[in-house]
Motif scaffolding. Structure first.
Motif, PDB file in Angstrom:
ATOM      1  N   ARG A 145       0.421   9.473   5.318  1.00 28.77           N
ATOM      2  CA  ARG A 145      -0.851   8.420   5.535  1.00 28.77           C
ATOM      3  C   ARG A 145      -0.670   7.731   3.935  1.00 28.77           C
ATOM      4  O   ARG A 145      -0.493   8.144   3.013  1.00 28.77           O
ATOM      5  N   LEU A 146      -0.857   6.343   4.135  1.00 31.76           N
ATOM      6  CA  LEU A 146      -0.931   5.532   2.831  1.00 31.76           C
ATOM      7  C   LEU A 146      -2.105   4.687   2.947  1.00 31.76           C
ATOM      8  O   LEU A 146      -2.808   4.348   3.816  1.00 31.76           O
ATOM      9  N   LYS A 147      -3.100   4.977   1.670  1.00 31.87           N
ATOM     10  CA  LYS A 147      -4.402   4.461   1.614  1.00 31.87           C
ATOM     11  C   LYS A 147      -4.459   3.189   0.565  1.00 31.87           C
ATOM     12  O   LYS A 147      -4.012   3.610  -0.498  1.00 31.87           O
ATOM     13  N   VAL A 148      -4.812   2.064   0.855  1.00 32.68           N
ATOM     14  CA  VAL A 148      -5.005   0.940   0.132  1.00 32.68           C
ATOM     15  C   VAL A 148      -6.248   0.467  -0.072  1.00 32.68           C
ATOM     16  O   VAL A 148      -7.105   0.323   1.270  1.00 32.68           O
ATOM     17  N   ASP A 149      -6.711  -0.195  -1.090  1.00 34.27           N
ATOM     18  CA  ASP A 149      -8.070  -0.715  -0.988  1.00 34.27           C
ATOM     19  C   ASP A 149      -7.720  -2.195  -0.861  1.00 34.27           C
ATOM     20  O   ASP A 149      -6.671  -2.770  -0.867  1.00 34.27           O
ATOM     21  N   ARG A 150      -8.884  -3.140  -0.465  1.00 34.65           N
ATOM     22  CA  ARG A 150      -8.990  -4.504  -0.078  1.00 34.65           C
ATOM     23  C   ARG A 150      -8.232  -5.290  -1.301  1.00 34.65           C
ATOM     24  O   ARG A 150      -8.005  -6.555  -1.109  1.00 34.65           O
ATOM     25  N   ASP A 151      -8.084  -4.742  -2.458  1.00 32.73           N
ATOM     26  CA  ASP A 151      -7.623  -5.474  -3.488  1.00 32.73           C
ATOM     27  C   ASP A 151      -6.208  -5.233  -3.822  1.00 32.73           C
ATOM     28  O   ASP A 151      -5.599  -5.489  -4.744  1.00 32.73           O
ATOM     29  N   VAL A 152      -5.508  -4.734  -2.735  1.00 37.45           N
ATOM     30  CA  VAL A 152      -3.939  -4.255  -2.989  1.00 37.45           C
ATOM     31  C   VAL A 152      -3.369  -5.567  -3.071  1.00 37.45           C
ATOM     32  O   VAL A 152      -3.602  -6.687  -2.305  1.00 37.45           O
ATOM     33  N   ASP A 153      -2.198  -5.825  -3.818  1.00 37.87           N
ATOM     34  CA  ASP A 153      -1.226  -6.995  -3.727  1.00 37.87           C
ATOM     35  C   ASP A 153      -0.579  -7.100  -2.633  1.00 37.87           C
ATOM     36  O   ASP A 153       0.322  -5.961  -2.206  1.00 37.87           O
ATOM     37  N   ALA A 154      -0.823  -7.800  -1.665  1.00 38.87           N
ATOM     38  CA  ALA A 154       0.103  -7.875  -0.471  1.00 38.87           C
ATOM     39  C   ALA A 154       1.455  -7.921  -0.536  1.00 38.87           C
ATOM     40  O   ALA A 154       2.305  -7.152   0.175  1.00 38.87           O
ATOM     41  N   ALA A 155       2.193  -8.470  -1.515  1.00 39.18           N
ATOM     42  CA  ALA A 155       3.543  -8.543  -1.789  1.00 39.18           C
ATOM     43  C   ALA A 155       4.006  -7.272  -2.204  1.00 39.18           C
ATOM     44  O   ALA A 155       5.070  -6.601  -1.662  1.00 39.18           O
ATOM     45  N   LEU A 174       5.974  -0.691   1.856  1.00 39.73           N
ATOM     46  CA  LEU A 174       6.334  -0.478   3.286  1.00 39.73           C
ATOM     47  C   LEU A 174       7.649  -0.570   3.631  1.00 39.73           C
ATOM     48  O   LEU A 174       8.264   0.130   4.532  1.00 39.73           O
ATOM     49  N   ASP A 175       8.460  -1.578   3.228  1.00 39.21           N
ATOM     50  CA  ASP A 175       9.897  -1.999   3.476  1.00 39.21           C
ATOM     51  C   ASP A 175      10.664  -0.530   2.769  1.00 39.21           C
ATOM     52  O   ASP A 175      11.692  -0.239   3.702  1.00 39.21           O
ATOM     53  N   ALA A 176      10.305  -0.259   1.838  1.00 42.27           N
ATOM     54  CA  ALA A 176      11.148   0.966   1.204  1.00 42.27           C
ATOM     55  C   ALA A 176      10.661   2.331   1.810  1.00 42.27           C
ATOM     56  O   ALA A 176      11.881   2.998   2.212  1.00 42.27           O
ATOM     57  N   LEU A 177       9.571   2.511   2.533  1.00 37.67           N
ATOM     58  CA  LEU A 177       9.375   3.517   3.188  1.00 37.67           C
ATOM     59  C   LEU A 177      10.041   3.447   4.672  1.00 37.67           C
ATOM     60  O   LEU A 177      10.385   4.339   5.035  1.00 37.67           O
ATOM     61  N   GLU A 178       9.975   2.401   5.219  1.00 38.67           N
ATOM     62  CA  GLU A 178      10.779   2.259   6.390  1.00 38.67           C
ATOM     63  C   GLU A 178      12.390   2.476   6.576  1.00 38.67           C
ATOM     64  O   GLU A 178      12.798   2.857   7.191  1.00 38.67           O
ATOM     65  N   GLY A 179      12.694   2.140   5.277  1.00 38.60           N
ATOM     66  CA  GLY A 179      14.323   2.480   5.085  1.00 38.60           C
ATOM     67  C   GLY A 179      14.535   3.881   5.110  1.00 38.60           C
ATOM     68  O   GLY A 179      15.793   4.193   5.252  1.00 38.60           O
ATOM     69  N   ARG A 180      13.398   4.950   4.811  1.00 36.02           N
ATOM     70  CA  ARG A 180      13.739   6.376   4.729  1.00 36.02           C
ATOM     71  C   ARG A 180      14.131   7.117   6.120  1.00 36.02           C
ATOM     72  O   ARG A 180      13.609   6.710   6.994  1.00 36.02           O
TER      73      ARG A 180
END
Length: 68
Positions: A46-56, A62-68
């Protein structure tokens, strides 16, 4: 991908003033909506981020994790 929105538990705020006149007044912080996003990546990850996370930056992670 399933999404679940759940409220984040809040801490109780004392409502009774102290009988001791020397006791400091309870601190009251302004309430801020937490806006925590929890992303279930599967496989118990699981990955938790707050509302101030930089979208880029989040997209790159997420792209890097998807490639695993």
């Amino acid at each position: 991908m399933p999404v679940a929105i759940t409220p984040e538990p809040s801490l109780p705020v004392p409502t009774q003033p102290s009988d001791d006149p020397r006791a400091p007044a309870p601190l009251r912080r302004p309430r801020r909506k937490s806006g925590v996003i929890e992303i279930d990546l599967g496989g118990g990850r699981r990955l938790k981020v707050d509302r101030d996370v930089d979208a880029a930056a989040l997209r790159r992670v997420l792209d890097a994790l998807e490639g695993r």
